[in-house]
Design a protein around this motif. Structure first.
Motif, PDB file in Angstrom:
ATOM      1  N   LEU A  45       0.839  -1.196   0.000  1.00 48.72           N
ATOM      2  CA  LEU A  45       0.000   0.000   0.000  1.00 48.72           C
ATOM      3  C   LEU A  45       0.873   1.245   0.000  1.00 48.72           C
ATOM      4  O   LEU A  45       1.844   1.348   0.738  1.00 48.72           O
ATOM      5  CB  LEU A  45      -0.911   0.015   1.228  1.00 48.72           C
ATOM      6  CG  LEU A  45      -1.927  -1.112   1.303  1.00 48.72           C
ATOM      7  CD1 LEU A  45      -2.697  -1.029   2.609  1.00 48.72           C
ATOM      8  CD2 LEU A  45      -2.886  -1.056   0.126  1.00 48.72           C
ATOM      9  N   ARG A  46       0.536   2.208  -0.817  1.00 51.70           N
ATOM     10  CA  ARG A  46       1.301   3.450  -0.889  1.00 51.70           C
ATOM     11  C   ARG A  46       0.516   4.624  -0.295  1.00 51.70           C
ATOM     12  O   ARG A  46       1.079   5.671  -0.053  1.00 51.70           O
ATOM     13  CB  ARG A  46       1.662   3.784  -2.350  1.00 51.70           C
ATOM     14  CG  ARG A  46       2.397   2.697  -3.092  1.00 51.70           C
ATOM     15  CD  ARG A  46       3.631   2.209  -2.425  1.00 51.70           C
ATOM     16  NE  ARG A  46       4.730   3.145  -2.561  1.00 51.70           N
ATOM     17  CZ  ARG A  46       5.892   3.003  -1.947  1.00 51.70           C
ATOM     18  NH1 ARG A  46       6.108   1.977  -1.178  1.00 51.70           N
ATOM     19  NH2 ARG A  46       6.844   3.878  -2.096  1.00 51.70           N
ATOM     20  N   ARG A  47      -0.766   4.447  -0.102  1.00 51.55           N
ATOM     21  CA  ARG A  47      -1.594   5.526   0.446  1.00 51.55           C
ATOM     22  C   ARG A  47      -2.007   5.164   1.862  1.00 51.55           C
ATOM     23  O   ARG A  47      -2.262   4.008   2.150  1.00 51.55           O
ATOM     24  CB  ARG A  47      -2.842   5.722  -0.406  1.00 51.55           C
ATOM     25  CG  ARG A  47      -2.556   6.266  -1.787  1.00 51.55           C
ATOM     26  CD  ARG A  47      -3.842   6.504  -2.544  1.00 51.55           C
ATOM     27  NE  ARG A  47      -4.823   7.174  -1.721  1.00 51.55           N
ATOM     28  CZ  ARG A  47      -5.152   8.458  -1.834  1.00 51.55           C
ATOM     29  NH1 ARG A  47      -4.603   9.198  -2.747  1.00 51.55           N
ATOM     30  NH2 ARG A  47      -6.042   8.991  -1.043  1.00 51.55           N
ATOM     31  N   MET A  48      -2.059   6.164   2.707  1.00 50.98           N
ATOM     32  CA  MET A  48      -2.468   5.934   4.086  1.00 50.98           C
ATOM     33  C   MET A  48      -2.962   7.243   4.688  1.00 50.98           C
ATOM     34  O   MET A  48      -2.714   8.305   4.135  1.00 50.98           O
ATOM     35  CB  MET A  48      -1.317   5.387   4.910  1.00 50.98           C
ATOM     36  CG  MET A  48      -0.162   6.345   5.011  1.00 50.98           C
ATOM     37  SD  MET A  48       1.443   5.597   5.106  1.00 50.98           S
ATOM     38  CE  MET A  48       1.485   4.581   3.689  1.00 50.98           C
ATOM     39  N   ALA A  49      -3.641   7.141   5.815  1.00 50.37           N
ATOM     40  CA  ALA A  49      -4.119   8.317   6.535  1.00 50.37           C
ATOM     41  C   ALA A  49      -3.400   8.396   7.873  1.00 50.37           C
ATOM     42  O   ALA A  49      -3.183   7.384   8.526  1.00 50.37           O
ATOM     43  CB  ALA A  49      -5.626   8.241   6.749  1.00 50.37           C
ATOM     44  N   VAL A  50      -3.029   9.613   8.260  1.00 50.13           N
ATOM     45  CA  VAL A  50      -2.417   9.876   9.557  1.00 50.13           C
ATOM     46  C   VAL A  50      -3.341  10.855  10.275  1.00 50.13           C
ATOM     47  O   VAL A  50      -3.609  11.947   9.766  1.00 50.13           O
ATOM     48  CB  VAL A  50      -0.995  10.476   9.402  1.00 50.13           C
ATOM     49  CG1 VAL A  50      -0.393  10.750  10.764  1.00 50.13           C
ATOM     50  CG2 VAL A  50      -0.099   9.555   8.585  1.00 50.13           C
ATOM     51  N   PHE A  51      -3.845  10.454  11.431  1.00 47.50           N
ATOM     52  CA  PHE A  51      -4.732  11.305  12.210  1.00 47.50           C
ATOM     53  C   PHE A  51      -3.902  12.109  13.204  1.00 47.50           C
ATOM     54  O   PHE A  51      -3.106  11.537  13.951  1.00 47.50           O
ATOM     55  CB  PHE A  51      -5.770  10.455  12.964  1.00 47.50           C
ATOM     56  CG  PHE A  51      -6.757   9.806  12.057  1.00 47.50           C
ATOM     57  CD1 PHE A  51      -8.003  10.375  11.855  1.00 47.50           C
ATOM     58  CD2 PHE A  51      -6.448   8.639  11.382  1.00 47.50           C
ATOM     59  CE1 PHE A  51      -8.920   9.786  11.004  1.00 47.50           C
ATOM     60  CE2 PHE A  51      -7.352   8.033  10.537  1.00 47.50           C
ATOM     61  CZ  PHE A  51      -8.593   8.614  10.346  1.00 47.50           C
ATOM     62  N   CYS A  52      -4.068  13.431  13.198  1.00 46.09           N
ATOM     63  CA  CYS A  52      -3.278  14.309  14.058  1.00 46.09           C
ATOM     64  C   CYS A  52      -4.198  15.214  14.866  1.00 46.09           C
ATOM     65  O   CYS A  52      -5.073  15.863  14.308  1.00 46.09           O
ATOM     66  CB  CYS A  52      -2.349  15.185  13.214  1.00 46.09           C
ATOM     67  SG  CYS A  52      -1.162  14.272  12.222  1.00 46.09           S
TER      68      CYS A  52
ATOM     69  N   LEU B 190       7.068   9.813   5.661  1.00 44.20           N
ATOM     70  CA  LEU B 190       6.477   8.855   4.714  1.00 44.20           C
ATOM     71  C   LEU B 190       6.481   9.425   3.301  1.00 44.20           C
ATOM     72  O   LEU B 190       6.805   8.731   2.339  1.00 44.20           O
ATOM     73  CB  LEU B 190       5.056   8.490   5.144  1.00 44.20           C
ATOM     74  CG  LEU B 190       4.955   7.578   6.359  1.00 44.20           C
ATOM     75  CD1 LEU B 190       3.527   7.542   6.880  1.00 44.20           C
ATOM     76  CD2 LEU B 190       5.437   6.177   6.016  1.00 44.20           C
ATOM     77  N   LYS B 191       6.122  10.703   3.175  1.00 43.90           N
ATOM     78  CA  LYS B 191       6.118  11.343   1.849  1.00 43.90           C
ATOM     79  C   LYS B 191       7.528  11.346   1.258  1.00 43.90           C
ATOM     80  O   LYS B 191       7.716  11.070   0.072  1.00 43.90           O
ATOM     81  CB  LYS B 191       5.569  12.760   1.926  1.00 43.90           C
ATOM     82  CG  LYS B 191       5.554  13.413   0.558  1.00 43.90           C
ATOM     83  CD  LYS B 191       4.711  14.638   0.504  1.00 43.90           C
ATOM     84  CE  LYS B 191       4.846  15.223  -0.886  1.00 43.90           C
ATOM     85  NZ  LYS B 191       3.609  15.551  -1.490  1.00 43.90           N
ATOM     86  N   GLU B 192       8.531  11.639   2.089  1.00 41.98           N
ATOM     87  CA  GLU B 192       9.918  11.628   1.612  1.00 41.98           C
ATOM     88  C   GLU B 192      10.334  10.252   1.098  1.00 41.98           C
ATOM     89  O   GLU B 192      11.235  10.136   0.279  1.00 41.98           O
ATOM     90  CB  GLU B 192      10.863  12.058   2.740  1.00 41.98           C
ATOM     91  CG  GLU B 192      10.791  13.522   3.080  1.00 41.98           C
ATOM     92  CD  GLU B 192      11.672  13.884   4.259  1.00 41.98           C
ATOM     93  OE1 GLU B 192      12.117  12.987   5.008  1.00 41.98           O
ATOM     94  OE2 GLU B 192      11.932  15.087   4.433  1.00 41.98           O
ATOM     95  N   ARG B 193       9.669   9.214   1.581  1.00 37.25           N
ATOM     96  CA  ARG B 193      10.003   7.841   1.185  1.00 37.25           C
ATOM     97  C   ARG B 193       9.088   7.300   0.093  1.00 37.25           C
ATOM     98  O   ARG B 193       9.056   6.107  -0.164  1.00 37.25           O
ATOM     99  CB  ARG B 193       9.984   6.946   2.419  1.00 37.25           C
ATOM    100  CG  ARG B 193      11.204   7.188   3.300  1.00 37.25           C
ATOM    101  CD  ARG B 193      11.027   6.690   4.704  1.00 37.25           C
ATOM    102  NE  ARG B 193      12.219   6.889   5.518  1.00 37.25           N
ATOM    103  CZ  ARG B 193      12.611   8.045   6.048  1.00 37.25           C
ATOM    104  NH1 ARG B 193      11.908   9.141   5.830  1.00 37.25           N
ATOM    105  NH2 ARG B 193      13.691   8.138   6.782  1.00 37.25           N
TER     106      ARG B 193
END
Length: 71
Positions: free
Chosen positions: A9-16, A32-35
């Protein structure tokens, strides 16, 4: 096999939120975006309650092209 499928999976959600853990979330999303991943940040906190460290991490994430969505 199922674990391997989850790793693709390349897409994910981060809750802040607004507290310091939210700052960790903003930093993780940027890393994660940098990677090469495509994280989506869902901001569940309140702008006026951001801690100083979280505000800094949010600004850094935004400079990397991550636009938090409010929930």
């Amino acid at each position: 096999e199922m674990e391997r499928a989850g790793m693709d999976l390349r897409r994910m959600a981060v809750f802040c939120g607004s507290g310091n853990n939210g700052g960790d979330g903003f930093a993780i999303a940027r890393l994660l975006k940098e990677r090469g991943f495509s994280p989506e940040i869902l901001f569940t906190g309140r702008e006026e309650r951001l801690t100083e460290e979280t505000r800094i991490q949010k600004q850094i994430a935004e400079k990397f092209g991550l636009s938090p969505r409010s929930s």
